[in-house]
Design an enzyme around this catalytic site. Sequence first.
Site, PDB file in Angstrom:
ATOM      1  CE1 TYR A  33       0.988  -0.153   4.340  1.00 39.08           C
ATOM      2  CE2 TYR A  33      -0.146   2.175   4.345  1.00 39.08           C
ATOM      3  CZ  TYR A  33       0.622   1.134   4.896  1.00 39.08           C
ATOM      4  OH  TYR A  33       1.270   1.321   6.144  1.00 39.08           O
ATOM      5  CE  LYS A 147       3.243   3.333   3.429  1.00 42.13           C
ATOM      6  NZ  LYS A 147       3.325   3.333   4.681  1.00 42.13           N
ATOM      7  CD  GLU A 179      10.638   1.934   9.978  1.00 42.25           C
ATOM      8  OE1 GLU A 179      10.145   2.779   9.420  1.00 42.25           O
ATOM      9  OE2 GLU A 179      10.234   0.628   9.630  1.00 42.25           O
ATOM     10  CG  LEU A 203       8.667   2.575   4.770  1.00 48.66           C
ATOM     11  CD1 LEU A 203       8.245   1.617   3.691  1.00 48.66           C
ATOM     12  CD2 LEU A 203       7.071   3.425   4.593  1.00 48.66           C
TER      13      LEU A 203
HETATM   14  N1  PLP Z   1       7.927   3.947   8.855  1.00 51.15           N
HETATM   15  C1  PLP Z   1       6.699   3.010   8.788  1.00 51.15           C
HETATM   16  C2  PLP Z   1       6.728   1.890   9.386  1.00 51.15           C
HETATM   17  C3  PLP Z   1       5.582   3.720   8.287  1.00 51.15           C
HETATM   18  O1  PLP Z   1       4.326   3.206   8.363  1.00 51.15           O
HETATM   19  C4  PLP Z   1       5.492   5.109   7.874  1.00 51.15           C
HETATM   20  C5  PLP Z   1       4.466   5.671   7.117  1.00 51.15           C
HETATM   21  O2  PLP Z   1       3.209   5.018   7.191  1.00 51.15           O
HETATM   22  C6  PLP Z   1       6.778   5.878   7.702  1.00 51.15           C
HETATM   23  C7  PLP Z   1       7.909   5.188   8.470  1.00 51.15           C
HETATM   24  C8  PLP Z   1       6.993   7.191   6.987  1.00 51.15           C
HETATM   25  O3  PLP Z   1       6.986   7.170   5.873  1.00 51.15           O
HETATM   26  P1  PLP Z   1       6.239   8.313   4.758  1.00 51.15           P
HETATM   27  O4  PLP Z   1       7.129   9.653   5.396  1.00 51.15           O
HETATM   28  O5  PLP Z   1       6.561   8.022   3.729  1.00 51.15           O
HETATM   29  O6  PLP Z   1       4.830   8.521   5.112  1.00 51.15           O
END
Ligand code: PLP
Length: 279
Positions: A33, A147, A179, A203
């Site tokens: 997603y 993701k 994270e 991610l």
């Molecule tokens: N890390 C995880 C596990 C996430 O689910 C998300 C966003 O949903 C992020 C980091 C941040 O990513 P982004 O800045 O692309 O929203």
Amino acid sequence: MPEIAFVNDVFMPLSEARVSVEDRGFQFGDGIYELLRVYAGVPFHLTEHLGRLEQSARAIGIPVPYSRDRWAAVISEAVSRSGFQEAKVYIQVTRGVAPRDHVPAGALTPTVVITVRAMAPPAAELYARGADVVTVSDSRWARCNIKSIGLLANVLAKQQARDAGAVEALFVRDGYVLEGATSNLIIIKSRCLVTPPEGPLLLSGVTRKVVLGLAQEAGVAVKEQPVAEDELYGADEIVLTGTTIEVLPIARVNGRPVGSGAPGPVARLLMARFREARG
Ligand code: PLP
């Protein structure tokens, strides 16, 4: 104004959207997603989100059913049908529908779902005083750069945070913090940003990349290197980045104040720069 869904080429009100019980997303969490923000009617960093969607799909062997132009056109139409100026858009692509079996019998047609919901701006008060986070042991799999819609460990971590009165849980693996459950981590030490490097254990956040770029433009140094859990407690400041939270300053980790216990100068600079960048 209606919340909109787009399911396999058909637009409809979100309340009418349905997918099959046999969908592998429902049966196995077999899908990927994206979440992106719409500011003033315009998707923010759409190209980066579509690039990551393609990478995630490729990593698990799901053929991406649309070209970039087609995604852009469908998202644009969904947003304009909703009428929302401030919105969040989820894109979900699963391997498709098939009788339940771990290995599907043949090639499947991926299921595509896009939803558009209104999104209120984040609560100003939280950004003014800083948020609480807790650390949790990372029980996720070893391919966190995909993701995946399989988010059970993230859901449980987030619940653990909420039960502790915190807004986010930071995943710790082998003594290193990686994270948050829905965000990336940046610590600030001696006016330098330090953030765990991209790789299979976290991610590659779109917001993270935007914020690192904004910091460099502002003359603030950036280091991508592992962050030991102990470094959280010695940091001058900590911020989290993410599509929904944007740049969120952290006041306490496991109840212990970060720096002065209030958002510091670098966090305030990054928040201001991000607000300018998003328009
Ligand atoms: N890390 C995880 C596990 C996430 O689910 C998300 C966003 O949903 C992020 C980091 C941040 O990513 P982004 O800045 O692309 O929203």
